[in-house]
Design a protein around this motif. Sequence first.
Motif, mmCIF file in Angstrom:
data_model
loop_
_atom_site.group_PDB
_atom_site.id
_atom_site.type_symbol
_atom_site.label_atom_id
_atom_site.label_comp_id
_atom_site.label_asym_id
_atom_site.label_seq_id
_atom_site.Cartn_x
_atom_site.Cartn_y
_atom_site.Cartn_z
ATOM 1 N N ILE A 3 -81.274 87.540 98.080
ATOM 2 C CA ILE A 3 -80.130 86.630 98.047
ATOM 3 C C ILE A 3 -79.239 86.983 99.229
ATOM 4 O O ILE A 3 -78.891 88.141 99.432
ATOM 5 N N ASN A 4 -78.900 85.982 99.994
ATOM 6 C CA ASN A 4 -78.037 86.189 101.140
ATOM 7 C C ASN A 4 -76.578 86.157 100.675
ATOM 8 O O ASN A 4 -75.921 85.123 100.681
ATOM 9 N N TRP A 5 -76.076 87.303 100.230
ATOM 10 C CA TRP A 5 -74.727 87.383 99.684
ATOM 11 C C TRP A 5 -73.674 87.079 100.741
ATOM 12 O O TRP A 5 -72.622 86.531 100.428
ATOM 13 N N LYS A 6 -73.963 87.418 101.973
ATOM 14 C CA LYS A 6 -73.007 87.181 103.055
ATOM 15 C C LYS A 6 -72.687 85.687 103.174
ATOM 16 O O LYS A 6 -71.534 85.293 103.304
ATOM 17 N N VAL A 7 -73.720 84.852 103.071
ATOM 18 C CA VAL A 7 -73.522 83.403 103.149
ATOM 19 C C VAL A 7 -72.855 82.887 101.875
ATOM 20 O O VAL A 7 -71.952 82.065 101.925
ATOM 21 N N ARG A 8 -73.299 83.397 100.733
ATOM 22 C CA ARG A 8 -72.712 82.939 99.453
ATOM 23 C C ARG A 8 -71.217 83.245 99.392
ATOM 24 O O ARG A 8 -70.436 82.426 98.913
ATOM 25 N N PHE A 9 -70.798 84.416 99.850
ATOM 26 C CA PHE A 9 -69.383 84.784 99.801
ATOM 27 C C PHE A 9 -68.526 83.876 100.679
ATOM 28 O O PHE A 9 -67.331 83.756 100.463
ATOM 29 N N LYS A 10 -69.121 83.235 101.666
ATOM 30 C CA LYS A 10 -68.382 82.331 102.546
ATOM 31 C C LYS A 10 -68.329 80.909 102.009
ATOM 32 O O LYS A 10 -67.654 80.064 102.576
ATOM 33 N N HIS A 11 -69.039 80.621 100.919
ATOM 34 C CA HIS A 11 -69.140 79.260 100.394
ATOM 35 C C HIS A 11 -68.117 79.048 99.281
ATOM 36 O O HIS A 11 -68.051 79.811 98.330
ATOM 37 N N ARG A 12 -67.311 78.007 99.410
ATOM 38 C CA ARG A 12 -66.229 77.726 98.462
ATOM 39 C C ARG A 12 -66.749 77.513 97.040
ATOM 40 O O ARG A 12 -66.160 77.994 96.067
ATOM 41 N N SER A 13 -67.850 76.810 96.876
ATOM 42 C CA SER A 13 -68.353 76.529 95.528
ATOM 43 C C SER A 13 -68.801 77.800 94.815
ATOM 44 O O SER A 13 -68.736 77.883 93.585
ATOM 45 N N PHE A 14 -69.233 78.814 95.563
ATOM 46 C CA PHE A 14 -69.590 80.093 94.953
ATOM 47 C C PHE A 14 -68.365 80.698 94.276
ATOM 48 O O PHE A 14 -68.423 81.152 93.139
ATOM 49 N N TRP A 15 -67.232 80.699 94.979
ATOM 50 C CA TRP A 15 -66.015 81.299 94.432
ATOM 51 C C TRP A 15 -65.472 80.506 93.259
ATOM 52 O O TRP A 15 -65.008 81.075 92.270
ATOM 53 N N ILE A 16 -65.533 79.175 93.351
ATOM 54 C CA ILE A 16 -65.066 78.337 92.241
ATOM 55 C C ILE A 16 -65.905 78.612 90.997
ATOM 56 O O ILE A 16 -65.374 78.793 89.903
ATOM 57 N N SER A 17 -67.226 78.667 91.173
ATOM 58 C CA SER A 17 -68.087 78.908 90.015
ATOM 59 C C SER A 17 -67.926 80.328 89.480
ATOM 60 O O SER A 17 -67.955 80.544 88.269
ATOM 61 N N LEU A 18 -67.727 81.301 90.353
ATOM 62 C CA LEU A 18 -67.544 82.683 89.906
ATOM 63 C C LEU A 18 -66.242 82.828 89.105
ATOM 64 O O LEU A 18 -66.224 83.450 88.044
ATOM 65 N N HIS A 67 -73.227 72.862 104.464
ATOM 66 C CA HIS A 67 -71.823 72.528 104.237
ATOM 67 C C HIS A 67 -71.741 71.576 103.049
ATOM 68 O O HIS A 67 -72.543 70.668 102.924
ATOM 69 N N GLY A 68 -70.781 71.773 102.177
ATOM 70 C CA GLY A 68 -70.648 70.916 101.001
ATOM 71 C C GLY A 68 -71.569 71.376 99.880
ATOM 72 O O GLY A 68 -72.010 72.517 99.851
ATOM 73 N N ILE A 69 -71.886 70.458 98.961
ATOM 74 C CA ILE A 69 -72.720 70.832 97.827
ATOM 75 C C ILE A 69 -74.107 70.211 97.875
ATOM 76 O O ILE A 69 -74.891 70.371 96.961
#
Length: 85
Positions: A3-18, A67-69
């Motif tokens: 899992i590319n955590w570096k990319v996930r941490f930069k994605h807004r939807s990851f933070w909203i869902s977390l 970018h986006g969902i």
Amino acid sequence: MGINWKVRFKHRSFWISLIALISIFLNQVASIFNIDVTLFNAQFTELAETILMILVFLGVIVDPTTHGIKDSDQALTYTTPKKKG
């Protein structure tokens, strides 16, 4: 299966869902200890949890490399997961 955590941490939807997932989890833990965290009434709390679950679901299915969902055009052509080259 990495899992590319570096990319996930930069994605807004990851933070909203977390954040939504953590909120629901804390509410469930509070109910185990009979702590009432109902905001207005039970129906409103259930509606809020449903909305949060939808946000968690979107965070799970989103492609964090775009970018986006939406998925990338390349990802839409896959019939099986892409193998490492």
